[in-house]
Design a protein around this motif. Sequence first.
Motif, PDB file in Angstrom:
ATOM      1  N   THR A   1      78.817  56.539 -11.353  1.00  0.00           N
ATOM      2  CA  THR A   1      79.544  56.196 -12.571  1.00  0.00           C
ATOM      3  C   THR A   1      78.700  56.429 -13.820  1.00  0.00           C
TER       4      THR A   1
ATOM      5  N   THR B   1      86.785  56.919 -10.846  1.00  0.00           N
ATOM      6  CA  THR B   1      86.394  55.559 -10.488  1.00  0.00           C
ATOM      7  C   THR B   1      87.542  54.576 -10.688  1.00  0.00           C
TER       8      THR B   1
ATOM      9  N   THR C   1      77.696  52.184  -8.976  1.00  0.00           N
ATOM     10  CA  THR C   1      77.571  51.825 -10.387  1.00  0.00           C
ATOM     11  C   THR C   1      76.130  51.763 -10.873  1.00  0.00           C
TER      12      THR C   1
ATOM     13  N   ARG D   1      84.988  58.769 -14.820  1.00  0.00           N
ATOM     14  CA  ARG D   1      85.593  57.485 -15.192  1.00  0.00           C
ATOM     15  C   ARG D   1      87.013  57.408 -14.643  1.00  0.00           C
TER      16      ARG D   1
ATOM     17  N   GLY E   1      75.957  49.589  -5.754  1.00  0.00           N
ATOM     18  CA  GLY E   1      75.247  49.642  -7.025  1.00  0.00           C
ATOM     19  C   GLY E   1      74.074  48.682  -7.028  1.00  0.00           C
TER      20      GLY E   1
ATOM     21  N   ARG F   1      89.193  52.212  -7.842  1.00  0.00           N
ATOM     22  CA  ARG F   1      89.301  50.762  -8.024  1.00  0.00           C
ATOM     23  C   ARG F   1      90.749  50.298  -7.909  1.00  0.00           C
TER      24      ARG F   1
END
Length: 375
Positions: free
Chosen positions: A54, A117, A32, A114, A269, A121
């Motif tokens: 991302t 990701t 991220t 997006r 991230g 998740r």
Amino acid sequence: MLAKLYLEDGTLFEGTSFGGEGGQVGEVVFNTGITGYQEVLSDPSYCGQIVTMTFPLIGNYGITRDDFEAVRPFVHGFVVRRHEEVPSNWRAQYSLGDLLKEYGIVGISDIDTRMLTRKLRSYGTMKGIIATGDVRVEELRERLLANDLLRDQVSRVSTKSVYNSPGKDQRIVLMDFGSKSGILRDLTRRDCDVVVVPHDATAEQILRLRPDGVLLSNGPGDPKDVPHAVETVKALLGKLPIFGICLGHQLFALACGADTEKLKFGHRGGNHPVKDLESGRCYITSQNHGYTVKEASLAGTGLVKTHINNNDGTIEGLKHESLPAFSVQYHPEASPGPFDSSYLFDDFLTMVRKFQSERPKTARQTELELLARGV
């Protein structure tokens, strides 16, 4: 050229190729970070992984020699929404595409990162294959099934020989499980005499170097895949001050009798909030790991929880209640940042000095006499 990313659940992404050609299997993860793609690519902890950024624009500030965290990248693929071919940055020496091409790493752009990701998740990190050209889905599926994820990443990224970065102060042995250059920079900035040793160095070999402290570096993969390192740390506990970072944190926990488990999609991230339980302060940290220490396993180990992740409550820091040893799951040597947690290196060196003051060394002449008598 066309490029494809195929996941183990059957999801197919088609985009534009940049960088190297061919195909590679890896664990598909996401990062991220808004900046720092060069540091991500050159972090050995990403060995064997296909990394998705991302942030939608990647490559805009190019690549520069001074920002590498290792001598070469170890990722198995790079996934971005938009790849900027021509960087605009006075420090840039070449482009992101040129770097990937140099090391044969496949990059794919123009896909919905997006969506990817959100899938990771929701369902967790997945095995995937990234390939260039108009490859049939059936062929991608066969290649994916025929290749297992790596389990020997640490041996691939660790130094093969001992080397020294001289300094005038404390001698610190850095156990290299895939160490980032930032760790060495932070130690040498504090005038430490750093000796870097391979992942399979034994406790006897380390003690022979007469260090004042030991730092357990970050690294890739499952900590249980390097049981020899756990035994080494176990043998060093109490004999020297120990500081563990990321994989080093997990190895420290295992050496004390705790347990680890895989996270659903990990923490990757430069914007992860971590709470210091003693002060109550929240730090913004750089992270890159897929495993965590199980809190329920701390009972009876002598380990005390010191930091937690504010997003999911997982353990981010430990210390031993009676031995000079502590660890964090995140990266205090963070590059390109944030640098909120660099004070941990100072805390480690303070621990080293305290340990030295409480255990004064035998006078050198007495030590030589004892050695001569075989005592």
